[in-house]
Design a protein around this motif. Structure first.
Motif, short mmCIF file in Angstrom:
data_model
loop_
_atom_site.label_atom_id
_atom_site.label_comp_id
_atom_site.label_asym_id
_atom_site.label_seq_id
_atom_site.Cartn_x
_atom_site.Cartn_y
_atom_site.Cartn_z
N ARG A 1 7.32 47.43 -28.28
CA ARG A 1 7.16 46.06 -27.77
C ARG A 1 5.83 45.46 -28.24
O ARG A 1 5.76 44.30 -28.61
N ARG A 2 4.78 46.29 -28.25
CA ARG A 2 3.47 45.83 -28.73
C ARG A 2 3.55 45.46 -30.22
O ARG A 2 3.04 44.42 -30.64
N LEU A 3 4.24 46.29 -31.02
CA LEU A 3 4.40 46.00 -32.44
C LEU A 3 5.24 44.75 -32.67
O LEU A 3 5.00 43.99 -33.62
N GLU A 4 6.20 44.53 -31.79
CA GLU A 4 7.04 43.34 -31.89
C GLU A 4 6.22 42.08 -31.58
O GLU A 4 6.29 41.08 -32.29
N ARG A 5 5.40 42.14 -30.53
CA ARG A 5 4.54 41.00 -30.18
C ARG A 5 3.56 40.69 -31.31
O ARG A 5 3.21 39.54 -31.54
N ALA A 6 3.12 41.72 -32.01
CA ALA A 6 2.17 41.53 -33.12
C ALA A 6 2.86 41.00 -34.38
O ALA A 6 2.19 40.60 -35.33
N GLY A 7 4.19 41.02 -34.39
CA GLY A 7 4.94 40.52 -35.54
C GLY A 7 5.19 41.56 -36.62
O GLY A 7 5.60 41.22 -37.73
N TYR A 8 4.97 42.83 -36.31
CA TYR A 8 5.16 43.90 -37.29
C TYR A 8 6.58 44.45 -37.30
O TYR A 8 7.00 45.05 -38.29
N VAL A 9 7.30 44.30 -36.19
CA VAL A 9 8.71 44.67 -36.12
C VAL A 9 9.49 43.54 -35.45
O VAL A 9 8.91 42.74 -34.69
N GLU A 10 10.76 43.49 -35.76
CA GLU A 10 11.67 42.57 -35.09
C GLU A 10 12.75 43.40 -34.44
O GLU A 10 13.06 44.50 -34.92
N SER A 11 13.32 42.89 -33.38
CA SER A 11 14.40 43.63 -32.74
C SER A 11 15.58 42.70 -32.50
O SER A 11 15.42 41.48 -32.40
N ALA A 12 16.74 43.30 -32.41
CA ALA A 12 17.96 42.56 -32.11
C ALA A 12 18.91 43.53 -31.41
O ALA A 12 18.87 44.74 -31.65
N TRP A 13 19.75 42.99 -30.56
CA TRP A 13 20.73 43.81 -29.89
C TRP A 13 21.88 44.08 -30.85
O TRP A 13 22.31 43.20 -31.59
N SER A 14 22.34 45.32 -30.86
CA SER A 14 23.47 45.69 -31.71
C SER A 14 24.29 46.75 -30.98
O SER A 14 23.83 47.37 -30.03
N THR A 15 25.49 46.94 -31.44
CA THR A 15 26.36 47.97 -30.87
C THR A 15 26.29 49.19 -31.76
O THR A 15 26.60 49.13 -32.95
N VAL A 16 25.86 50.29 -31.18
CA VAL A 16 25.75 51.56 -31.90
C VAL A 16 26.53 52.59 -31.12
O VAL A 16 26.21 52.88 -29.97
N GLY A 17 27.59 53.12 -31.75
CA GLY A 17 28.41 54.13 -31.07
C GLY A 17 29.06 53.58 -29.81
O GLY A 17 29.19 54.31 -28.83
N GLY A 18 29.42 52.32 -29.82
CA GLY A 18 30.06 51.71 -28.66
C GLY A 18 29.10 51.29 -27.56
O GLY A 18 29.53 50.82 -26.51
N ARG A 19 27.81 51.45 -27.79
CA ARG A 19 26.81 51.08 -26.77
C ARG A 19 25.90 49.99 -27.32
O ARG A 19 25.56 49.98 -28.50
N GLU A 20 25.49 49.11 -26.44
CA GLU A 20 24.53 48.07 -26.80
C GLU A 20 23.13 48.70 -26.85
O GLU A 20 22.71 49.34 -25.88
#
Length: 143
Positions: free
Chosen positions: A52-71
């Motif tokens: 979350r800290r890396l995301e706030r800094a703009g170094y990573v982005e996240s998105a919801w996805s379905t992996v193995g039938g799970r969000e």
């Protein structure tokens, strides 16, 4: 591995694991374990706040996805994250080279053989114009 040893390096480790392909949180933990040969076993309570800290800094982005039938939330490296990772890798190489130069034993030059040293010494003394050998010869002549 001690948790203290990771202090200051966790962000770089997470960025390195995300270099190449997006991963969800648990896959990131598994990749750290695999790439470290099992030495890095980090709890989710350490990894997710760092992500979350890396995301706030703009170094990573996240998105919801379905992996193995799970969000799941999947993280990927941004261009800013790639730049920071390159800087971290360079700093790490400099750090390990510097510390290694101090901690690792240096090869010692071979010690000269004392018998060879004695045989060479008088010839060396004569070449340098040393009179110690001549003085010794003069002193030992009968008067």
């Amino acid at each position: 591995m001690k948790a203290d040893a990771l202090r200051g390096h966790l962000d770089a480790l997470l960025l390195a694991v995300l270099d190449g392909e997006p991963r969800h949180g648990y896959a990131i933990i598994e990749a750290l374990q695999e790439r470290s040969g099992g030495s890095l076993t980090l709890p989710t309570g350490t990894v997710y706040p760092a992500l979350r800290r890396l995301e706030r800094a703009g170094y990573v982005e996240s998105a919801w996805s379905t992996v193995g039938g799970r969000e799941r939330r999947t993280y990927r490296l941004t261009s800013a994250g790639r730049k920071v990772l390159a800087e971290e890798r360079s700093a790490w190489q400099e750090f390990t080279a510097t510390i290694g130069a101090v901690l690792l034993p240096r090869p010692r030059p071979p010690r000269p053989d004392p018998d060879q040293q004695r045989a060479v010494q008088p010839a060396t003394a004569r070449r340098r114009g040393c009179r110690a050998t001549e003085t010794h010869r003069t002193a030992s002549r009968p008067a």
